[in-house]
Structure formats: C-alpha cells, structure tokens
Design a protein around this motif. Structure first.
Motif, PDB file in Angstrom:
ATOM      1  N   LEU A  68     -26.767 -51.527 -67.134  1.00 33.18           N
ATOM      2  CA  LEU A  68     -27.598 -51.787 -68.318  1.00 33.18           C
ATOM      3  C   LEU A  68     -28.724 -52.762 -68.000  1.00 33.18           C
ATOM      4  CD1 LEU A  68     -28.226 -51.530 -71.307  1.00 33.18           C
ATOM      5  CD2 LEU A  68     -26.539 -53.347 -71.749  1.00 33.18           C
ATOM      6  N   LEU A  69     -28.371 -53.901 -67.388  1.00 33.64           N
ATOM      7  CA  LEU A  69     -29.386 -54.910 -67.067  1.00 33.64           C
ATOM      8  C   LEU A  69     -30.390 -54.382 -66.050  1.00 33.64           C
ATOM      9  CD1 LEU A  69     -27.312 -58.222 -66.911  1.00 33.64           C
ATOM     10  CD2 LEU A  69     -28.970 -57.528 -68.644  1.00 33.64           C
ATOM     11  N   PHE A  70     -29.896 -53.650 -65.068  1.00 30.38           N
ATOM     12  CA  PHE A  70     -30.791 -53.067 -64.071  1.00 30.38           C
ATOM     13  C   PHE A  70     -31.782 -52.128 -64.746  1.00 30.38           C
ATOM     14  CE2 PHE A  70     -32.223 -50.071 -60.915  1.00 30.38           C
ATOM     15  CZ  PHE A  70     -32.363 -50.827 -59.760  1.00 30.38           C
ATOM     16  N   SER A  71     -31.280 -51.299 -65.669  1.00 32.18           N
ATOM     17  CA  SER A  71     -32.149 -50.351 -66.365  1.00 32.18           C
ATOM     18  C   SER A  71     -33.173 -51.067 -67.235  1.00 32.18           C
ATOM     19  CB  SER A  71     -31.309 -49.403 -67.228  1.00 32.18           C
ATOM     20  OG  SER A  71     -30.459 -48.606 -66.416  1.00 32.18           O
ATOM     21  N   VAL A  72     -32.744 -52.159 -67.891  1.00 29.90           N
ATOM     22  CA  VAL A  72     -33.670 -52.916 -68.741  1.00 29.90           C
ATOM     23  C   VAL A  72     -34.823 -53.453 -67.911  1.00 29.90           C
ATOM     24  CG1 VAL A  72     -33.950 -55.020 -70.102  1.00 29.90           C
ATOM     25  CG2 VAL A  72     -31.975 -53.534 -70.502  1.00 29.90           C
ATOM     26  N   PHE A  73     -34.504 -54.121 -66.813  1.00 33.10           N
ATOM     27  CA  PHE A  73     -35.548 -54.665 -65.940  1.00 33.10           C
ATOM     28  C   PHE A  73     -36.407 -53.546 -65.359  1.00 33.10           C
ATOM     29  CE2 PHE A  73     -33.388 -58.652 -66.201  1.00 33.10           C
ATOM     30  CZ  PHE A  73     -34.313 -59.600 -65.800  1.00 33.10           C
ATOM     31  N   LYS A  74     -35.752 -52.455 -64.972  1.00 38.57           N
ATOM     32  CA  LYS A  74     -36.471 -51.341 -64.350  1.00 38.57           C
ATOM     33  C   LYS A  74     -37.495 -50.739 -65.310  1.00 38.57           C
ATOM     34  CE  LYS A  74     -34.482 -47.363 -64.158  1.00 38.57           C
ATOM     35  NZ  LYS A  74     -33.594 -46.213 -63.820  1.00 38.57           N
ATOM     36  N   TYR A  75     -37.072 -50.436 -66.517  1.00 35.34           N
ATOM     37  CA  TYR A  75     -37.966 -49.756 -67.455  1.00 35.34           C
ATOM     38  C   TYR A  75     -39.051 -50.690 -67.997  1.00 35.34           C
ATOM     39  CZ  TYR A  75     -34.882 -45.730 -67.318  1.00 35.34           C
ATOM     40  OH  TYR A  75     -34.150 -44.647 -66.890  1.00 35.34           O
ATOM     41  N   GLY A  77     -40.310 -53.225 -66.326  1.00 34.72           N
ATOM     42  CA  GLY A  77     -41.239 -53.354 -65.206  1.00 34.72           C
ATOM     43  C   GLY A  77     -42.096 -52.119 -65.027  1.00 34.72           C
ATOM     44  N   ALA A  78     -41.477 -50.950 -65.187  1.00 34.25           N
ATOM     45  CA  ALA A  78     -42.221 -49.696 -65.030  1.00 34.25           C
ATOM     46  C   ALA A  78     -43.283 -49.547 -66.110  1.00 34.25           C
ATOM     47  CB  ALA A  78     -41.251 -48.512 -65.071  1.00 34.25           C
ATOM     48  N   VAL A  79     -42.894 -49.844 -67.348  1.00 28.33           N
ATOM     49  CA  VAL A  79     -43.846 -49.751 -68.461  1.00 28.33           C
ATOM     50  C   VAL A  79     -45.003 -50.720 -68.262  1.00 28.33           C
ATOM     51  CG1 VAL A  79     -44.154 -50.215 -70.933  1.00 28.33           C
ATOM     52  CG2 VAL A  79     -42.174 -48.904 -70.148  1.00 28.33           C
ATOM     53  N   TYR A  80     -44.696 -51.919 -67.764  1.00 22.04           N
ATOM     54  CA  TYR A  80     -45.756 -52.914 -67.550  1.00 22.04           C
ATOM     55  C   TYR A  80     -46.741 -52.446 -66.480  1.00 22.04           C
ATOM     56  CZ  TYR A  80     -48.065 -57.377 -66.769  1.00 22.04           C
ATOM     57  OH  TYR A  80     -49.001 -58.364 -66.645  1.00 22.04           O
ATOM     58  N   LEU A  81     -46.231 -51.880 -65.396  1.00 21.06           N
ATOM     59  CA  LEU A  81     -47.110 -51.369 -64.336  1.00 21.06           C
ATOM     60  C   LEU A  81     -47.977 -50.221 -64.851  1.00 21.06           C
ATOM     61  CD1 LEU A  81     -44.810 -51.353 -61.162  1.00 21.06           C
ATOM     62  CD2 LEU A  81     -46.882 -52.696 -61.502  1.00 21.06           C
ATOM     63  N   LEU A 193     -54.582 -45.675 -60.787  1.00 22.89           N
ATOM     64  CA  LEU A 193     -53.682 -44.541 -60.565  1.00 22.89           C
ATOM     65  C   LEU A 193     -52.489 -44.943 -59.685  1.00 22.89           C
ATOM     66  CD1 LEU A 193     -56.277 -41.663 -59.976  1.00 22.89           C
ATOM     67  CD2 LEU A 193     -54.817 -42.006 -61.983  1.00 22.89           C
ATOM     68  N   ILE A 194     -52.753 -45.809 -58.688  1.00 22.88           N
ATOM     69  CA  ILE A 194     -51.670 -46.277 -57.815  1.00 22.88           C
ATOM     70  C   ILE A 194     -50.644 -47.072 -58.598  1.00 22.88           C
ATOM     71  CG2 ILE A 194     -51.128 -47.881 -55.924  1.00 22.88           C
ATOM     72  CD1 ILE A 194     -53.730 -46.989 -54.584  1.00 22.88           C
ATOM     73  N   MET A 195     -51.112 -47.956 -59.501  1.00 23.03           N
ATOM     74  CA  MET A 195     -50.184 -48.749 -60.308  1.00 23.03           C
ATOM     75  C   MET A 195     -49.361 -47.865 -61.242  1.00 23.03           C
ATOM     76  SD  MET A 195     -52.009 -52.377 -61.170  1.00 23.03           S
ATOM     77  CE  MET A 195     -53.543 -51.683 -61.796  1.00 23.03           C
ATOM     78  N   ILE A 196     -50.001 -46.845 -61.816  1.00 22.19           N
ATOM     79  CA  ILE A 196     -49.251 -45.900 -62.648  1.00 22.19           C
ATOM     80  C   ILE A 196     -48.194 -45.179 -61.806  1.00 22.19           C
ATOM     81  CG2 ILE A 196     -49.427 -43.763 -63.973  1.00 22.19           C
ATOM     82  CD1 ILE A 196     -52.185 -44.703 -64.899  1.00 22.19           C
TER      83      ILE A 196
END
Length: 208
Positions: A68-75, A77-81, A193-196
């Motif tokens: 759960l925590l891994f997914s929270v940080f992952k998503y 972070g992904a959304v921010y990038l 585009l690279i960040m996306i």
C-alpha cells in the motif's frame, strides 16, 4: 564496512545514469539558468539525505515491504512527474514574457526549482529500494549498520552534489549557446516528454 572505494566507483556510475533527477535539472537549468539548476540539485541532495535517514531508521524497509505505502509513493511520484512534463509542454505556448516579469519572479523560480528537485526524488520509491538493496552489500554481515549507512549516505549525497555541480555548469553553457527559440522549444518539449515517460514508467513499476 568493506570495499568503500568500490562503493564510491559504483555510486558514480549510478549517479550519472539518466533518470528523473537529470530530466528536472536539465529543464530548470535551461529555463532558469545556473541558479535554477543549482536549486534543483540542492533539492535532490536534501531528499537523498532524508532517504538515508529513513534507511538508517528502518522506515524505507516498511515502505518497500508494504504494498500500500509503496503504491502511494509510486503513484504520487508518477503523477507529479507527469504533471511537470505536461506543465513544461504547456509552457511552450506562453512565450510572451517580458524581462521585468522574469526578474521579479526569479526568487519564486528558485524556490520552485528546489521544490521540484526535492519532490521528484523524495516521491520516488525506487530510491528507497536502492538504499535498502545497495548499501547493505558494503557492510559486514551481523555488524552495526548505523555508522556505515550514514557514511555511505553522506558520501553518495556529496558525489551527487559534485556531479550536478558539473552537469548544471555544462548545461548552463549549452543554454547560453542555444539562444534560438526553435532550439529552446525543441529541448523543452523533449524534456517534457521525457518526464512524462519517466512518470508512466514509475507508475508501472512493481515492488520486488
């Protein structure tokens, strides 16, 4: 602690590999100059020190082992990038900025560059995985990890700071050379585009 020089050598190779940190530092250096690049690097290094402290205290292990925590940080972070990438692409439409506006907003841009560097690194769970899988390889089995982890974390941060000092200086020279609007637009568009792409890759990442 053992093989410290091997740790330094491997750290150098890992630091210079292209990743989200390099992408955001490139964008901010080309957009805001040397100051923006250095502020980004300072944010990145601050985040690395926090990751080091988390690894020493065992918090990183909790994040990695908790799906759960891994997914929270992952998503997050992904959304921010992806957000930063889209923001960079949209900024290409707004090129009618006068010199006065740029001058009065320089302090804000520096704060923004620091925040972007910090959040890009701190919200990447792969960094936590890195510290928990990479650092223990250079510690004697059964020995106390507090001292060695701190030494390696500080060393890794110092090497990262040195690399970005050189990289930002180089990119600043390239920025000064590339004055043509079309060239700048191409670089900023590619960086966006690279960040996306990094954001999408992070979102698809699975915990080991």
């Amino acid at each position: 602690m053992e093989n410290f020089y091997l740790f330094v050598l491997m750290s150098i190779f890992l630091i210079i590999l292209p990743g989200p940190d390099i992408a955001i530092a490139t964008k901010n250096t080309l957009s805001n100059g040397r100051s923006g690049g250095f502020q980004t690097a300072l944010g990145i290094c601050s985040a690395i020190l926090i990751h080091t402290s988390a690894a020493v205290l065992g918090l990183s292990a909790i994040i990695v082992k908790s799906a759960l925590l891994f997914s929270v940080f992952k998503y997050v972070g992904a959304v921010y990038l992806i957000y930063l990438g889209i923001k960079t692409l949209l900024a290409l439409r707004n090129k009618e900025e006068n010199t006065e506006a740029l001058d009065t907003g320089s302090q804000y841009k520096n704060r923004s560059s620091f925040k972007q560097g910090f959040l890009t690194n701190i919200l990447n769970p792969k960094v936590a995985v890195f510290f928990l899988t990479f650092l223990p390889q250079f510690v004697h089995a059964g020995s106390d990890t507090l001292g060695p982890f701190l030494i390696m974390g500080i060393t890794f941060t110092a090497l990262t700071a040195l690399w970005f000092l050189l990289y930002v200086s180089l990119m600043n020279h390239i920025r000064a050379f590339m004055k043509k609007p079309k060239t700048k637009a191409m670089i900023e568009g590619t960086t966006g585009l690279i960040m996306i792409g990094f954001g999408i890759k992070l979102a698809l990442e699975k915990p080991n």
